[in-house]
Motif scaffolding. Structure first.
Motif: not given
Length: 227
Positions: A121-141
Motif C-alpha cells: 500500500k505504501f508503494f501504491f500510495g506514493i505512486s498515486i501521490l506523484y501521479l496526482f502531482i503530474i495531473v495537478f501540474n498539467l491542469l494548473i499549467y
C-alpha cells in the motif's frame, strides 16, 4: 508449517482478497504518505520561511503568474522522471515479494497489518501521490497559461491578492518538498524488502544444506552398518 502459522497465513490471505473500491484503496495508500509529527513541524516552519520570502520579495517584485508557471514547469521536469523511478521500484518490490519471502511478508504482522500489506500500500500510495502531482501540474499549467499575466481577484486589494498568492505558492512548494522527502521512505522500504528477500533466501539455502548434510550422514551410517 504448524497449525497456528497455517491459520494466521490463511486469515491474512483472506484479508488481502477483500473487495475494495478504487477510492478506498487510494485513501488507504495515501495514508502511508502522510507526514509524521516531526516532519509536520519542519514543513510548517519551512512554510513560514517560504511565505515570508515570497510575500516580502518575490510577489511584489515580479510577474506572479509567469514565475509560477515557470516553477510548475521546472518541478514537472523533476516529478515525471521520479514517477518513472517509483513505478520501476514498485515493479522491483513485486519481483522481490515471491516464494518464501512473500510468505514471510504475509505472515509477519506490524500492528493490525501485515508487512506485505504495508509495503504494497505504501508503494501504491506514493505512486498515486506523484501521479496526482503530474495531473495537478498539467491542469494548473493549462489554466494559468490562458490567464493574463496581470490578472488578480477583483474583489480583493492588491495587498490581499499578493498575500493570497504568496500563501498558495508557499503551500504548493511545501507539498512538493514533502513529496520529495517521502522518497526517503520509498528507498528505505525497498531496501527492507530486499533484505527480507535475501534473508529468507539464505535461510532456505541453509535448510536445504542441512538436509543434504543430514542425508549424507544417514547414508554413511547405513554404509557402515553393512557387513
Amino acid at each position: 508449517m504448524n497449525r497456528e502459522k497455517y491459520d494466521k497465513l490463511r486469515g491474512n490471505v483472506e484479508s488481502l482478497l477483500e473487495k475494495k473500491s478504487s477510492s478506498e484503496l487510494i485513501k488507504e495508500g495515501l495514508r502511508f504518505t502522510f507526514p509524521t509529527k516531526g516532519r509536520s513541524v519542519f514543513l510548517f516552519i519551512f512554510l513560514l520561511v517560504i511565505f515570508l520570502l515570497y510575500h516580502s520579495f518575490f510577489i511584489e517584485n515580479g510577474d506572479v503568474i509567469k514565475n509560477y508557471l515557470g516553477l510548475v514547469k521546472e518541478i514537472n521536469e523533476i516529478v515525471i522522471p521520479t514517477f518513472a523511478v517509483i513505478i520501476t521500484g514498485y515493479a522491483i518490490f513485486q519481483a522481490l515479494a515471491n516464494g518464501t519471502a512473500l510468505i514471510t511478508l504475509i505472515t509477519v504482522d506490524e500492528g493490525e497489518k501485515t508487512k506485505f500489506e504495508i509495503y504494497n500500500k505504501f508503494f501504491f500510495g506514493i505512486s498515486i501521490l506523484y501521479l496526482f502531482i503530474i495531473v495537478f501540474n498539467l491542469l494548473i499549467y493549462i489554466i494559468f497559461s490562458n490567464v493574463p499575466s496581470d490578472w488578480s481577484i477583483p474583489f480583493f486589494t492588491s495587498k490581499t491578492n499578493n498575500t493570497l498568492a504568496a500563501l498558495l505558492i508557499s503551500l504548493y512548494i511545501v507539498f512538493i518538498i514533502h513529496s520529495l522527502i517521502e522518497l526517503k521512505s520509498f528507498v528505505y522500504n525497498l531496501y527492507q524488502c530486499f533484505k527480507i528477500n535475501a534473508t529468507t533466501a539464505g535461510i532456505e539455502y541453509l535448510k536445504n544444506l542441512n538436509e543434504v548434510e543430514r542425508q549424507r550422514k544417514k547414508a554413511l551410517e547405513e554404509e557402515e552398518k553393512k557387513p
